[in-house]
Design a protein around this motif. Structure first.
Motif, mmCIF file in Angstrom:
data_model
loop_
_atom_site.group_PDB
_atom_site.id
_atom_site.type_symbol
_atom_site.label_atom_id
_atom_site.label_comp_id
_atom_site.label_asym_id
_atom_site.label_seq_id
_atom_site.Cartn_x
_atom_site.Cartn_y
_atom_site.Cartn_z
ATOM 1 N N VAL A 590 0.835 -1.198 0.000
ATOM 2 C CA VAL A 590 0.000 0.000 0.000
ATOM 3 C C VAL A 590 0.874 1.255 0.000
ATOM 4 O O VAL A 590 0.621 2.214 -0.751
ATOM 5 N N ALA A 591 1.914 1.249 0.836
ATOM 6 C CA ALA A 591 2.801 2.405 0.910
ATOM 7 C C ALA A 591 3.453 2.681 -0.434
ATOM 8 O O ALA A 591 3.614 3.848 -0.841
ATOM 9 N N ASP A 592 3.821 1.616 -1.141
ATOM 10 C CA ASP A 592 4.444 1.792 -2.457
ATOM 11 C C ASP A 592 3.441 2.375 -3.448
ATOM 12 O O ASP A 592 3.769 3.274 -4.233
ATOM 13 N N LEU A 593 2.198 1.893 -3.413
ATOM 14 C CA LEU A 593 1.181 2.386 -4.341
ATOM 15 C C LEU A 593 0.837 3.850 -4.081
ATOM 16 O O LEU A 593 0.451 4.583 -5.001
ATOM 17 N N LEU A 594 0.987 4.268 -2.824
ATOM 18 C CA LEU A 594 0.637 5.653 -2.464
ATOM 19 C C LEU A 594 1.858 6.557 -2.339
ATOM 20 O O LEU A 594 1.740 7.696 -1.896
ATOM 21 N N SER A 595 3.010 6.066 -2.727
ATOM 22 C CA SER A 595 4.259 6.799 -2.467
ATOM 23 C C SER A 595 4.324 8.154 -3.162
ATOM 24 O O SER A 595 5.042 9.047 -2.710
ATOM 25 N N GLN A 596 3.594 8.316 -4.239
ATOM 26 C CA GLN A 596 3.633 9.587 -4.961
ATOM 27 C C GLN A 596 2.527 10.556 -4.532
ATOM 28 O O GLN A 596 2.390 11.632 -5.113
ATOM 29 N N LYS A 597 1.738 10.151 -3.535
ATOM 30 C CA LYS A 597 0.624 10.980 -3.087
ATOM 31 C C LYS A 597 1.015 11.729 -1.812
ATOM 32 O O LYS A 597 1.389 11.120 -0.820
ATOM 33 N N ARG A 598 0.924 13.044 -1.837
ATOM 34 C CA ARG A 598 1.308 13.843 -0.675
ATOM 35 C C ARG A 598 0.283 13.713 0.449
ATOM 36 O O ARG A 598 0.627 13.756 1.626
ATOM 37 N N SER A 599 -0.997 13.579 0.095
ATOM 38 C CA SER A 599 -2.051 13.413 1.099
ATOM 39 C C SER A 599 -3.037 12.390 0.544
ATOM 40 O O SER A 599 -4.095 12.742 0.011
ATOM 41 N N PRO A 600 -2.704 11.128 0.650
ATOM 42 C CA PRO A 600 -3.491 10.089 -0.023
ATOM 43 C C PRO A 600 -4.892 9.934 0.544
ATOM 44 O O PRO A 600 -5.152 10.242 1.716
ATOM 45 N N LEU A 601 -5.780 9.429 -0.312
ATOM 46 C CA LEU A 601 -7.150 9.136 0.071
ATOM 47 C C LEU A 601 -7.403 7.654 -0.156
ATOM 48 O O LEU A 601 -7.175 7.136 -1.256
ATOM 49 N N VAL A 602 -7.861 6.977 0.880
ATOM 50 C CA VAL A 602 -8.146 5.550 0.803
ATOM 51 C C VAL A 602 -9.576 5.311 1.224
ATOM 52 O O VAL A 602 -10.035 5.848 2.245
#
Length: 823
Positions: A590-602
């Motif tokens: 999950v961290a890898d998939l969101l690594s480019q997001k500054r403020s991710p939404l899940v």
């Protein structure tokens, strides 16, 4: 007839080293890195490793691995993983455990029988920083690619210690010894059975002389100053007399190596085209014996083939079978990945003699004898079909063994075991897949320990002092137990149950898969496949218990709708299932998939324990994900309810959102079945603001209002990642009627698999004769004396239920059926 033992130790004779022994006695230095040992180390560095780096001689290779691993992870936290291949000696895992690491056992390459590169890299990606060290094994002296391990070390920031126990004498095409100039420790054995035979000893080589000197201090009680320990240490020093033997072996080792290589070439030529052998690399491979694979159709006769070779005067063995993943203690403390290649290779391996005193003619005699023995089919023996079993349990994981535990708690395991067959795909019963999850349980430590404490079966009760039980007991005051620590305890219980069942005449078939079952003449005819030989067979049983667990089928996502919109359509490639997130390495994914997001939404979809556990995992794991306010939204349909031990306890916290139908009439618990517990409960209490708790700002709740809920659709469309926690479905065991037509059961349409007596229901809801179900996704709902609130809708799962009332419900019916049949 010349006898050819599998292993013929041929170290230099001490009786011929009298002059050197006299010099040791005259010097009065017998150990403590004396002059003979130092001279041998210098000579070994020059002769075996082209003068590169430095060497340290130690008392044995296992101690060498222990100090090298301890040094490699000395600055990191204890209890992390040591990644190693399945096909290696037990000492590899033992050394890692003594160094404070947990063996993480992976599959092997089908050609060179060392660790499979893709498996290693997948596990490094999945577990990330949880892996402290890689311990590659140079299988049977094979020269594995150390440059690749240098790259892996740099790429993943992981330590490397090479187990090269059998590899002194392995060289590259230029004649340079295996491991020369390696930046990490490479540990060799000088045991009497190895090509570099002394009596006992080990050798560590490394390009870094400072590393070698630090290991030297660790091998001498950690002393870096006189009688002062500044490092972790033990006594691993090689005595001067053994160093003298090692020096003598070094002097004739070139000739010994050339001779053994000649024998290996003779073997390869003699078996070519008829037996599978290990892949070759340029250079010379040190071999303590010659390994090959028997034809797959003869695998089940391997022990008989070894015995017949012995009758002909030829020693043979089966290194390494069982492999690491099949050894009970290692299974109890380690984490074992799926190892189909190691299972196959280990099941077919045959080791043939290769010694300093053999000749090429001896090799041809061995192979000719092997050909004759393999060609001779076993004499047909009239074997009657196995008797009809009273009961067959398909699945020996937590649910299947929980039923056995329930019987043991009532003193009924001996009676149940008579006529019992247990079928388990894994190499042992008990653990199942629990250990693969990176989360805490929704059961307390006491729940797990209650299965063994005061158990009438003494063998099970004695597990209270087992390391796995003590590890679980440390979490008595915690919100659950890490499932990685539950797995070893369940495997330890499984081992005792296995012994108890077989002692009473029952049968436990591990490494065996149930392919399907046909109901014929009032009996279940079950098709089985042996995982080692791939041979199929049939067993017949009066009763069948399905305990195959649950899964999250992908096809469910195709038809699933949320807020009136197909989930796949709105989430697309942003969609994951909670099972993959909760598994070890899931958070890193999950961290890898969101690594480019500054403020991710899940967005997490579901109102089950797995949904709340997924949210909790995303919030607490480290390094923390940069969620802002409302970064995680939980979309659920039903109200979120916390569990309470009593009405008074609920009222004391100001929680009143329940009525009489929400209270268990047996226990008095509020939301006994529907309520969240432990870690998930704490999160729900916060989100509902119970008793003045402050809601978690990073989590928002959205109760889906129906097919017209546009807000829910917007949340899903705007999420960077959508995690579906939609529950589990039972793993299908194909069932047929007497004519071979598929037997449809209620679970095929999404209905509960079992009724209120744990009997599997057909498509019309009627119980199928002699068929029971237990475990995750079975769909059982407690009732009557079992308690539970009348308002509950859904299914109840839990190890405590399975090990107590639910398990005994099935046991009672099975034993009552026996009584009726006997009458």
């Amino acid at each position: 007839m010349k006898r050819l033992p599998l292993i013929t130790p041929h170290p230099p004779r001490l009786s011929k080293l009298a002059e050197g022994l006299a010099r040791i006695e005259e010097a009065g230095i017998y150990s403590n890195n004396g002059p003979v040992l130092r001279a041998f180390e210098a000579s070994a560095t020059e002769q075996l490793f082209g003068g590169k780096g430095a060497c340290l001689a130690v008392a044995n290779a296992t101690l060498g691995l222990m100090i090298a691993l301890r040094d490699a992870v000395s600055d990191g936290p204890a209890g992390r993983f040591a990644l190693m291949p399945a096909l290696t000696f037990a000492a590899t895992a033992q050394a890692a455990w003594w160094a404070g690491l947990t063996p993480l056992v992976c599959d092997i390459d089908a050609d060179n029988w060392s660790a499979a590169a893709n498996e290693e890299e997948e596990l490094l990606e999945r577990h990330g920083a949880q892996i402290a060290a890689i311990v590659p094994y140079a299988t049977f002296g094979y020269g594995i690619d150390l440059d690749r391990y240098r790259w892996l070390s740099n790429r993943y920031g992981v330590a490397v210690v090479v187990d090269a126990a059998a590899s002194l004498g392995t060289t590259d095409a230029a004649g340079l010894g295996f491991g020369a100039g390696a930046p990490f420790p490479v540990v060799f054995s000088m045991h009497a059975t190895k090509p570099f035979a002394t009596q006992e000893g080990g050798l560590i080589h490394c390009a870094d002389p400072d590393r070698i000197e630090r290991l030297r201090a660790m091998a001498n009680f950690g002393f870096t100053a006189p009688r002062t320990a500044t490092l972790p240490g033990l006594n691993a020093k090689l005595p001067e007399a053994m160093a003298l033997v090692a020096q003598a072996r070094l002097e004739d080792f070139d000739a010994v190596s050339r001779h053994r290589e000649q024998l290996a070439r003779s073997y390869r030529s003699a078996v070519a085209g008829r037996y599978v052998t290990q892949a070759r690399r340029p250079g010379q491979q040190a071999l303590g014996f010659f390994p090959l694979l028997l034809p797959s159709e003869r695998t089940h006769e391997r022990d008989a083939i070894i015995a017949r070779l012995g009758e002909e005067g030829i020693g043979a063995g089966k290194y390494f079978s069982p492999h690491l993943g099949e050894q009970p203690w290692i299974r109890s403390i380690g984490h074992i990945e799926q190892t189909p290649v190691a299972d196959m290779v280990g099941g077919r391996l045959l080791s043939l003699p290769l010694s300093d005193t053999m000749t090429p003619d001896d090799v041809h005699h061995v192979v000719a004898t092997l050909d004759r023995v393999v060609a001779r089919r076993s004499r047909p023996i009239a074997v009657s079909a196995p008797p009809v079993a009273e009961t067959m349990i398909i699945g020996g994981g937590p649910a299947g063994t929980a039923m056995l535990t329930a019987a043991s708690r009532h003193g009924l395991l001996p009676e149940l075991s008579r006529g019992l067959v247990i079928v388990e795909r894994d190499g042992a019963i008990g653990g199942g897949q629990l250990g693969r999850y990176a989360i805490t349980s929704d059961s307390t430590a006491q729940t797990f320990l209650s299965a063994i404490e005061n158990n009438p079966d003494g063998a099970i009760a004695s597990l209270v002092d087992h390391p796995a039980a003590l590890a679980v007991a440390r979490h008595r005051a915690s919100l659950g137990v890490p499932l990685a620590e539950v797995g070893p305890l369940l495997r330890a219980v499984g081992e005792r149950l296995h012994a108890g069942v077989t002692a009473q005449g029952g049968t436990v078939l591990t490494n065996t898969e149930a392919l399907g079952a046909r109901r014929k003449d009032g009996l279940w005819h079950v098709r089985l496949r042996d995982g080692a030989t791939h041979n199929d067979s049939e067993r017949v049983a009066r009763n069948l218990v399905i305990a195959t667990g649950g899964h999250q089928p992908l096809d469910r996502l195709v038809t699933q709708e949320v807020a009136g919109v197909p989930l796949m359509e709105i989430a697309g490639n942003r969609l994951l299932q909670s099972d993959s997130v909760l598994a070890r390495g899931g958070f890193e994914m999950v961290a890898d998939l969101l690594s480019q997001k500054r403020s991710p939404l899940v967005a997490v979809i579901g109102g089950s324990t797995s949904a709340l556990t997924t949210v909790a995992l995303l919030l607490r794991e480290r390094p923390a994900l940069p969620f802002g306010a409302g970064g995680i939204t939980l979309l659920h349909r039903r109200p979120l309810r916390p569990f309470y031990h009593s009405v008074d306890a609920a009222h004391a916290e100001g929680f009143t959102d329940f009525g009489p139908s929400d209270i268990c009439p047996v226990s008095g618990f509020v939301y006994r079945l529907a309520g969240f517990r432990l870690e998930a409960r704490e999160l729900v209490l916060r989100m509902l603001g119970i008793d003045g708790r402050t809601p978690e700002p990073r989590v928002a709740l959205h109760r889906v209002a129906g097919d017209e809920d546009a807000a829910a659709r917007d949340i899903l469309a705007g999420a960077d990642l959508v995690i579906a926690a939609l529950g589990y479905r039972p793993r299908a065991l194909p069932l047929e009627d007497a004519d071979g037509r598929p037997l449809s059961i209620a679970a095929h349409s999404g209905a509960p698999m079992v009724d209120d007596a744990c009997r599997v229901r057909d498509a019309a809801g009627a119980p199928v004769p002699g068929l029971y179900g237990i475990g995750l996704a079975a769909g059982f709902v407690p009732h009557g004396r079992l308690g539970g609130e009348s308002s509950f809708v859904g299914q109840a799962n839990g190890l405590w239920l399975w090990q107590n009332d639910v398990g005994m419900m099935i046991v009672d019916q099975l034993l009552a059926g026996r009584t009726r049949a006997a009458a």
